[in-house]
Each structure stands twice: as C-alpha cells, then as structure tokens.
Design a protein around this motif. Structure first.
Motif, PDB file in Angstrom:
ATOM      1  N   LYS A   1       0.485 -18.181  -2.101  1.00  0.00           N
ATOM      2  CA  LYS A   1      -0.745 -18.943  -1.871  1.00  0.00           C
ATOM      3  C   LYS A   1      -1.566 -19.144  -3.150  1.00  0.00           C
ATOM      4  CE  LYS A   1      -4.765 -19.181   1.062  1.00  0.00           C
ATOM      5  NZ  LYS A   1      -5.026 -19.280   2.470  1.00  0.00           N
ATOM      6  N   TYR A   2      -1.657 -18.101  -3.990  1.00  0.00           N
ATOM      7  CA  TYR A   2      -2.550 -18.161  -5.149  1.00  0.00           C
ATOM      8  C   TYR A   2      -1.837 -18.279  -6.495  1.00  0.00           C
ATOM      9  CZ  TYR A   2      -5.993 -16.847  -1.692  1.00  0.00           C
ATOM     10  OH  TYR A   2      -6.789 -16.819  -0.584  1.00  0.00           O
ATOM     11  N   GLY A   3      -0.513 -18.182  -6.516  1.00  0.00           N
ATOM     12  CA  GLY A   3       0.227 -18.385  -7.750  1.00  0.00           C
ATOM     13  C   GLY A   3       0.319 -17.191  -8.678  1.00  0.00           C
ATOM     14  N   HIS A   4      -0.167 -16.036  -8.279  1.00  0.00           N
ATOM     15  CA  HIS A   4      -0.010 -14.815  -9.069  1.00  0.00           C
ATOM     16  C   HIS A   4       0.042 -13.605  -8.134  1.00  0.00           C
ATOM     17  CE1 HIS A   4      -4.378 -15.476  -8.773  1.00  0.00           C
ATOM     18  NE2 HIS A   4      -4.453 -14.162  -8.671  1.00  0.00           N
ATOM     19  N   ARG A   5       0.652 -12.542  -8.620  1.00  0.00           N
ATOM     20  CA  ARG A   5       0.853 -11.345  -7.793  1.00  0.00           C
ATOM     21  C   ARG A   5      -0.428 -10.516  -7.712  1.00  0.00           C
ATOM     22  NH1 ARG A   5       4.968 -10.258  -4.801  1.00  0.00           N
ATOM     23  NH2 ARG A   5       4.723  -8.060  -5.224  1.00  0.00           N
ATOM     24  N   PRO A   6      -0.696  -9.937  -6.561  1.00  0.00           N
ATOM     25  CA  PRO A   6      -1.815  -9.006  -6.430  1.00  0.00           C
ATOM     26  C   PRO A   6      -1.405  -7.639  -6.985  1.00  0.00           C
ATOM     27  CG  PRO A   6      -0.666  -9.151  -4.359  1.00  0.00           C
ATOM     28  CD  PRO A   6      -0.008 -10.143  -5.285  1.00  0.00           C
ATOM     29  N   ASN A   7      -2.389  -6.804  -7.265  1.00  0.00           N
ATOM     30  CA  ASN A   7      -2.073  -5.452  -7.723  1.00  0.00           C
ATOM     31  C   ASN A   7      -2.903  -4.382  -7.023  1.00  0.00           C
ATOM     32  OD1 ASN A   7      -4.556  -5.796  -8.918  1.00  0.00           O
ATOM     33  ND2 ASN A   7      -3.840  -5.514 -11.006  1.00  0.00           N
ATOM     34  N   LEU A   8      -3.711  -4.787  -6.044  1.00  0.00           N
ATOM     35  CA  LEU A   8      -4.558  -3.833  -5.347  1.00  0.00           C
ATOM     36  C   LEU A   8      -4.655  -4.207  -3.872  1.00  0.00           C
ATOM     37  CD1 LEU A   8      -6.555  -1.428  -5.478  1.00  0.00           C
ATOM     38  CD2 LEU A   8      -8.336  -3.073  -6.085  1.00  0.00           C
ATOM     39  N   CYS A   9      -4.598  -3.195  -3.014  1.00  0.00           N
ATOM     40  CA  CYS A   9      -4.692  -3.420  -1.571  1.00  0.00           C
ATOM     41  C   CYS A   9      -5.473  -2.270  -0.939  1.00  0.00           C
ATOM     42  CB  CYS A   9      -3.291  -3.495  -0.972  1.00  0.00           C
ATOM     43  SG  CYS A   9      -3.272  -3.789   0.815  1.00  0.00           S
ATOM     44  N   PHE A  10      -6.409  -2.595  -0.080  1.00  0.00           N
ATOM     45  CA  PHE A  10      -7.160  -1.582   0.666  1.00  0.00           C
ATOM     46  C   PHE A  10      -6.716  -1.605   2.122  1.00  0.00           C
ATOM     47  CE2 PHE A  10      -9.953  -2.393  -2.912  1.00  0.00           C
ATOM     48  CZ  PHE A  10     -10.334  -1.102  -3.271  1.00  0.00           C
ATOM     49  N   VAL A  11      -6.546  -0.409   2.700  1.00  0.00           N
ATOM     50  CA  VAL A  11      -6.167  -0.250   4.102  1.00  0.00           C
ATOM     51  C   VAL A  11      -7.033   0.844   4.721  1.00  0.00           C
ATOM     52  CG1 VAL A  11      -3.779  -0.963   3.703  1.00  0.00           C
ATOM     53  CG2 VAL A  11      -4.361   1.459   3.613  1.00  0.00           C
TER      54      VAL A  11
ATOM     55  N   THR B   1       3.382   0.620  -4.324  1.00  0.00           N
ATOM     56  CA  THR B   1       4.600  -0.039  -3.896  1.00  0.00           C
ATOM     57  C   THR B   1       4.700  -1.419  -4.530  1.00  0.00           C
ATOM     58  OG1 THR B   1       5.928  -0.742  -1.995  1.00  0.00           O
ATOM     59  CG2 THR B   1       3.556  -0.904  -1.742  1.00  0.00           C
ATOM     60  N   ASP B   2       5.818  -1.681  -5.171  1.00  0.00           N
ATOM     61  CA  ASP B   2       6.118  -3.004  -5.716  1.00  0.00           C
ATOM     62  C   ASP B   2       4.993  -3.552  -6.600  1.00  0.00           C
ATOM     63  OD1 ASP B   2       7.873  -5.143  -6.036  1.00  0.00           O
ATOM     64  OD2 ASP B   2       7.018  -6.260  -4.356  1.00  0.00           O
ATOM     65  N   GLY B   3       4.408  -2.685  -7.438  1.00  0.00           N
ATOM     66  CA  GLY B   3       3.352  -3.114  -8.348  1.00  0.00           C
ATOM     67  C   GLY B   3       1.966  -3.221  -7.732  1.00  0.00           C
ATOM     68  N   VAL B   4       1.829  -2.811  -6.478  1.00  0.00           N
ATOM     69  CA  VAL B   4       0.530  -2.875  -5.794  1.00  0.00           C
ATOM     70  C   VAL B   4       0.047  -1.460  -5.507  1.00  0.00           C
ATOM     71  CG1 VAL B   4      -0.712  -3.695  -3.753  1.00  0.00           C
ATOM     72  CG2 VAL B   4       1.135  -5.075  -4.718  1.00  0.00           C
ATOM     73  N   GLU B   5      -1.165  -1.155  -5.941  1.00  0.00           N
ATOM     74  CA  GLU B   5      -1.784   0.131  -5.631  1.00  0.00           C
ATOM     75  C   GLU B   5      -2.489   0.001  -4.287  1.00  0.00           C
ATOM     76  OE1 GLU B   5      -5.477   2.654  -7.332  1.00  0.00           O
ATOM     77  OE2 GLU B   5      -3.890   2.181  -8.786  1.00  0.00           O
ATOM     78  N   VAL B   6      -2.156   0.873  -3.360  1.00  0.00           N
ATOM     79  CA  VAL B   6      -2.734   0.832  -2.019  1.00  0.00           C
ATOM     80  C   VAL B   6      -3.713   1.991  -1.903  1.00  0.00           C
ATOM     81  CG1 VAL B   6      -2.256   0.804   0.449  1.00  0.00           C
ATOM     82  CG2 VAL B   6      -0.566  -0.119  -1.147  1.00  0.00           C
ATOM     83  N   ARG B   7      -4.970   1.666  -1.618  1.00  0.00           N
ATOM     84  CA  ARG B   7      -6.032   2.675  -1.520  1.00  0.00           C
ATOM     85  C   ARG B   7      -6.665   2.640  -0.133  1.00  0.00           C
ATOM     86  NH1 ARG B   7      -9.660   1.130  -6.709  1.00  0.00           N
ATOM     87  NH2 ARG B   7      -8.014   1.164  -8.278  1.00  0.00           N
ATOM     88  N   ALA B   8      -7.246   3.763   0.224  1.00  0.00           N
ATOM     89  CA  ALA B   8      -7.970   3.855   1.491  1.00  0.00           C
ATOM     90  C   ALA B   8      -9.333   3.191   1.348  1.00  0.00           C
ATOM     91  CB  ALA B   8      -8.148   5.315   1.892  1.00  0.00           C
ATOM     92  N   GLY B   9      -9.721   2.474   2.389  1.00  0.00           N
ATOM     93  CA  GLY B   9     -11.040   1.851   2.439  1.00  0.00           C
ATOM     94  C   GLY B   9     -11.592   1.992   3.848  1.00  0.00           C
ATOM     95  N   ARG B  10     -12.650   2.734   4.004  1.00  0.00           N
ATOM     96  CA  ARG B  10     -13.192   2.999   5.344  1.00  0.00           C
ATOM     97  C   ARG B  10     -13.697   1.740   6.055  1.00  0.00           C
ATOM     98  NH1 ARG B  10     -13.015   8.222   6.227  1.00  0.00           N
ATOM     99  NH2 ARG B  10     -13.273   9.693   4.530  1.00  0.00           N
TER     100      ARG B  10
END
Length: 89
Positions: free
Chosen positions: A30-40, A58-67
C-alpha cells in the motif's frame, strides 16, 4: 510512530509472527516501503519466548506491547527515528 496501518486478524490457526508478516506485506504494497514497528495488545505477546512478553522481532519488524491496542489488532508502521532518516537520505 504517529501514523500507521491498523490491521485485524483473529485467525487462531495463525501464529503472531505470520499475522505480523501478512500485515507488513499489506503495508508495503500500500505505501511502497516496509514497516519496522508494530504494536499489539500485551496478551498477544505472552508465551512467545520473549521473557515478559514485551517485545518480539519478526521479518524486520519489532513487535511491542501497547495497552491501547485491542486484542487481534495490529498497529503497524515506521518508527519515528527511521522516518527522519528516510526523508533526509
């Protein structure tokens, strides 16, 4: 991260890593570049072999907790520090 893509995946057959990879692929398309951060939601990181369930990579993405993130939702995008580097470089 101020702006990102909100992704929903409640498929119990998929592991969190696969869900993040699918969200990252959609973001990149969708945006033409890879993400590197994800909150769950913090409960989604529990039991992933990362100690207290606070960070997963995972796969270049840092997954962090977000309340503030609801279960089964993924807020994915580019970390603020990396946005500045992209704009300048």
């Amino acid at each position: 991260m101020e702006v990102g893509l909100l992704w929903f995946d409640d498929d119990r057959a998929r592991r969190i890593e696969e869900k993040v990879q699918r969200a990252a692929a959609h973001y990149a398309a969708k945006y033409g570049h890879r993400p590197n951060l994800c909150f769950v939601h913090p409960t989604m990181l529990e039991g992933n072999g990362n100690g207290k369930g606070e960070v997963l990579r995972t796969d270049g993405v840092e997954v962090r907790a977000g309340r503030a993130i609801l279960p089964d939702h993924f807020w994915i995008g580019v970390a603020e520090a990396d946005k500045g580097r992209k704009a300048r470089g």
